[in-house]
Motif scaffolding. Structure first.
Motif: not given
Length: 355
Positions: A69-76, A200-213
């Motif tokens: 990915n070329g950087g630490n983009l987070g989970f989302c 996924l909503e990228s601003t979430f970065f991590a946690h609850m992103e799958e619930i939002d999706f």
């Protein structure tokens, strides 16, 4: 006609493991994924690890396809970028945590469920705790357990796990059923639905992103299911321990964003007021327990949410909420906080609802 559950039927499935400095997990769990995912293609999407993950993958796991990915983009965003690079030959994606132990036959029943019902966009298997202790392995795990639910204020919980109370798996949740959300620890999703909702909503970065999706999927007319005919074991806490203030911040900020983005307009004011009030109680409770860093994380979460309210409003307009509480699968009409702390209900069946 029954759906094909043979290994060859999984040729249109991409199993994608997101990795960031998780070399030990890859060495421990990846062999099982390769052994028990016959027919599927296994990818590791790497978020610029510095622990030689990529070199080791290429040397020790030549069957795995590596996506850098070329950087630490987070989970989302890590998943958004990685899945955006996959070809049209994959009709289904599996988002799989690197600390998950899969079991023989874990994949085909989930795919068969989506094949049998084109309205189902996503599903999860049964999630139990990974542990060398046989007794602990019988417990459901925090991240998903027997399927994800929401209460009237948008607080997430699971069959088999209410707050810190875990049930033992005795076969009580071996069914397949619609739920409110499926865990991102092991999420099978239809590629068509993933791209229709922009991932996924990228601003979430991590946690609850799958619930939002999953909530957005329901608002868009799709269904989300749990498939108890498949089981995996999740270690959990591999990136952020549940007591980490950073995780507290993400959970509270994302929880507030979650209900704002997805709650029906007629129900939003009451839900927001209720969430703000209960989040305030949680902050005071953390303060009374001497967890000052976590208390500050709650306050910072609210400050940052309201500071970016214009952004969240724009996102809500892009994916407008359409379902009322009574129309959403996997929704408890009461308050989970009151049921658990006020009424002492510790197990899912004690909530007196089936939906």
């Amino acid at each position: 006609m029954a759906s094909d559950t043979s290994p060859k039927s999984c040729a249109d499935v991409a199993v994608v493991i997101l990795n960031w400095n998780g070399l030990d997990y890859l060495r421990q769990f990846l062999p099982g994924v390769l052994a028990h995912s016959a027919g599927a293609t296994v990818f590791v999407a790497d978020n610029a690890s510095t622990d030689d993950s990529v070199a080791v993958l290429r040397a020790e796991f030549p069957a795995v396809r590596v996506l850098e990915n070329g950087g630490n983009l987070g989970f989302c965003e890590g998943y958004n970028v990685a899945l955006g690079r996959l070809g049209p030959e994959f009709r289904y994606y599996v988002l799989l945590n690197s600390d998950v132990e899969v079991t023989p036959g874990w994949l085909a029943p989930q795919r068969a469920l989506l094949e049998a019902n084109p309205r189902i966009a996503a599903c999860q298997p049964k999630i139990r705790q990974y542990s060398p202790d046989p007794a602990t392995r019988q417990l459901f795990e925090y991240a998903g357990a027997g399927g994800g639910y929401l209460d009237s204020l948008g607080y997430p919980f699971c069959r088999g796990r209410l707050f810190d109370t875990l049930e033992t798996d005795t076969g009580q949740y071996d069914d397949a059923r619609p739920v409110a959300w499926a865990t991102g620890a092991c999420l099978l999703v239809r590629a068509e639905a993933w791209h229709a909702l922009s991932g996924l909503e990228s601003t979430f970065f991590a946690h609850m992103e799958e619930i939002d999706f999953c909530w957005r999927l329901q608002n868009a007319g799709w269904q989300v299911w749990y498939q108890g005919g498949s089981t995996v074991f999740h270690m959990g806490g591999g990136t952020l321990h549940k007591s980490n203030p950073r995780k507290t911040y993400l959970n509270f900020r994302n929880g507030l964003a979650l209900v704002y983005l997805n709650t029906h307009p007629a129900e939003l004011p009451a839900v927001l007021i209720g969430r703000i009030a209960l989040d305030g109680v949680a902050a005071l409770r953390l303060l009374a327990q001497g967890q000052w860093a976590d208390c500050k994380a709650v306050l910072r979460a609210h400050w940052h949410f309201w500071g970016r309210f214009g952004y969240w409003r724009q996102r809500r307009r892009k994916f407008p909420p359409r379902l009322r509480l009574s129309e959403r699968a996997g929704t408890y009409a009461g308050s989970l906080v009151w049921a658990y702390f006020g009424q002492g209900k510790r197990k899912f069946p004690e909530l007196d609802f089936e939906k």
